[in-house]
Motif scaffolding. Structure first.
Motif, PDB file in Angstrom:
ATOM      1  N   ARG A 185      37.838  79.025  60.779  1.00  8.58           N
ATOM      2  CA  ARG A 185      36.981  78.266  61.697  1.00  8.58           C
ATOM      3  C   ARG A 185      37.709  77.049  62.246  1.00  8.58           C
ATOM      4  N   ASN A 186      38.572  76.445  61.437  1.00 10.08           N
ATOM      5  CA  ASN A 186      39.424  75.365  61.935  1.00 10.08           C
ATOM      6  C   ASN A 186      40.570  76.001  62.711  1.00 10.08           C
ATOM      7  N   SER A 187      40.489  75.917  64.008  1.00 11.74           N
ATOM      8  CA  SER A 187      41.470  76.623  64.835  1.00 11.74           C
ATOM      9  C   SER A 187      42.378  75.713  65.650  1.00 11.74           C
ATOM     10  N   TYR A 188      42.116  74.379  65.653  1.00 13.18           N
ATOM     11  CA  TYR A 188      42.921  73.525  66.528  1.00 13.18           C
ATOM     12  C   TYR A 188      43.177  72.139  65.933  1.00 13.18           C
ATOM     13  N   MET A 189      42.917  71.977  64.660  1.00 11.74           N
ATOM     14  CA  MET A 189      43.168  70.688  64.012  1.00 11.74           C
ATOM     15  C   MET A 189      44.385  70.836  63.117  1.00 11.74           C
ATOM     16  N   THR A 190      45.435  70.098  63.419  1.00 16.64           N
ATOM     17  CA  THR A 190      46.621  70.105  62.570  1.00 16.64           C
ATOM     18  C   THR A 190      47.279  68.730  62.612  1.00 16.64           C
ATOM     19  N   GLY A 191      47.934  68.362  61.526  1.00 16.91           N
ATOM     20  CA  GLY A 191      48.569  67.051  61.434  1.00 16.91           C
ATOM     21  C   GLY A 191      47.589  65.919  61.220  1.00 16.91           C
ATOM     22  N   ALA A 192      46.353  66.249  60.846  1.00 19.84           N
ATOM     23  CA  ALA A 192      45.320  65.222  60.679  1.00 19.84           C
ATOM     24  C   ALA A 192      45.204  64.805  59.215  1.00 19.84           C
ATOM     25  N   ASN A 193      44.759  63.579  59.014  1.00 23.95           N
ATOM     26  CA  ASN A 193      44.470  63.048  57.679  1.00 23.95           C
ATOM     27  C   ASN A 193      43.004  62.638  57.683  1.00 23.95           C
ATOM     28  N   ILE A 194      42.183  63.384  56.950  1.00 26.04           N
ATOM     29  CA  ILE A 194      40.740  63.195  56.985  1.00 26.04           C
ATOM     30  C   ILE A 194      40.289  62.373  55.781  1.00 26.04           C
ATOM     31  N   ASN A 195      39.734  61.197  56.052  1.00 27.45           N
ATOM     32  CA  ASN A 195      39.198  60.360  54.986  1.00 27.45           C
ATOM     33  C   ASN A 195      37.811  60.834  54.600  1.00 27.45           C
ATOM     34  N   VAL A 196      37.603  61.039  53.309  1.00 23.99           N
ATOM     35  CA  VAL A 196      36.257  61.329  52.766  1.00 23.99           C
ATOM     36  C   VAL A 196      36.009  60.250  51.728  1.00 23.99           C
ATOM     37  N   ASP A 197      35.544  59.093  52.197  1.00 26.62           N
ATOM     38  CA  ASP A 197      35.591  57.912  51.353  1.00 26.62           C
ATOM     39  C   ASP A 197      34.326  57.050  51.409  1.00 26.62           C
ATOM     40  N   GLY A 198      33.262  57.561  51.982  1.00 26.17           N
ATOM     41  CA  GLY A 198      32.029  56.783  52.031  1.00 26.17           C
ATOM     42  C   GLY A 198      32.053  55.646  53.030  1.00 26.17           C
ATOM     43  N   GLY A 199      33.057  55.633  53.897  1.00 21.50           N
ATOM     44  CA  GLY A 199      33.178  54.576  54.903  1.00 21.50           C
ATOM     45  C   GLY A 199      34.192  53.533  54.494  1.00 21.50           C
TER      46      GLY A 199
END
Length: 265
Positions: free
Chosen positions: A247-261
């Motif tokens: 399903r993720n077809s166009y996101m690469t090189g990203a750093n996704i924060n999952v940190d509550g803000g």
């Protein structure tokens, strides 16, 4: 949401417990064929049994130490035979355990942090690449930490190793783009992992209460999230699973924060 994992193959390194297992559960529920890599067979067997119940048809746990490149090469070769030479998703969740200020850390502790926190990921990607390149679609997800952006004086070596993960992953996203292999990073914040719960116990805090846990993090480290509680491992899994999915077809090189803000991007 259908993530497109039905009959797809996935390896979760460090998948026997914590955030790795939480990610593996999401893959299993979507029908992926999952292999868990870790150090303890009994833990892996219990996790694999759970994944089979959730919908992973032949989930398996395989013992390997990420410090052993030869063993990792053997593991991925065996999985290649099992899966017709293809791998769709590699998720690396293993991290270092080194804690201490700059002045306290020994050379051996620095080396161990880099070994567990960065070189293990390098070895896993190296061993998996032939299988990833053979697949119709392929993704790599590496776990980092929000401490690379919000420093803690007690996590000097840990943070340095995770910063290596960020840099290597960014470089890989560029190198593997022509093959359309997407490479992304997940950076968890204050998550109620075994390590954080162990720290809470050591300072006399009930870590099972995510609100009290966040209060303790603010008191000791000055690193509160915008939300008033710590995160749960099950809140990391869906994010990593999406990044690892078709399903993720166009996101690469990203750093996704999952940190509550947080105050960083």
């Amino acid at each position: 949401m259908d993530l497109g994992f039905a009959n797809a193959t996935a390896v979760v390194v460090g998948g026997g417990r914590g955030m790795g297992l939480a990610t593996a559960r999401c893959l299993a529920e979507d029908g992926a064929r999952v292999a868990l890599v870790g150090r303890t067979q009994t833990v892996l067997d219990q996790a694999a049994e759970e994944l089979r119940r959730l919908g992973s048809p032949d989930a398996v746990g395989v013992v390997a130490d990420v410090a052993d490149g030869d063993r990792l090469a053997q593991v991925f070769a065996e999985l290649g035979k099992r899966w017709d030479g293809q791998l769709n998703a590699l998720i690396n969740t293993v991290g270092p355990s080194a804690a201490g200020s700059f002045e306290e850390l020994t050379d051996d502790q620095w080396r161990a942090a880099v070994e567990d926190g960065a070189m293990g990921m390098v070895r896993c990607v190296r061993a998996a690449l032939p299988l990833l390149r053979n697949a119709e679609w392929a993704r790599i997800v590496n776990f980092s930490a929000h401490s690379t952006q919000r420093q803690s004086t007690r996590l000097a070596a840990y943070t340095a190793a995770k910063a290596m993960v960020n840099s290597i992953s960014k470089n890989l996203s560029l190198q593997l783009a022509p093959d359309e292999i997407l490479v992304n990073v997940v950076s968890p914040g204050s998550i109620s992992s075994e390590a954080l719960l162990g720290w809470a116990e050591s300072v006399g805090v009930d870590g099972t209460d995510p609100y009290r846990l966040m209060e303790a993090i603010d008191e000791h480290f000055g690193h509160p999230a915008h939300l008033p509680r710590a995160g749960l491992v099950d809140e990391i899994g869906p994010v990593a699973a999406f990044l690892a999915s078709r399903r993720n077809s166009y996101m690469t090189g990203a750093n996704i924060n999952v940190d509550g803000g947080s105050d960083f991007t």
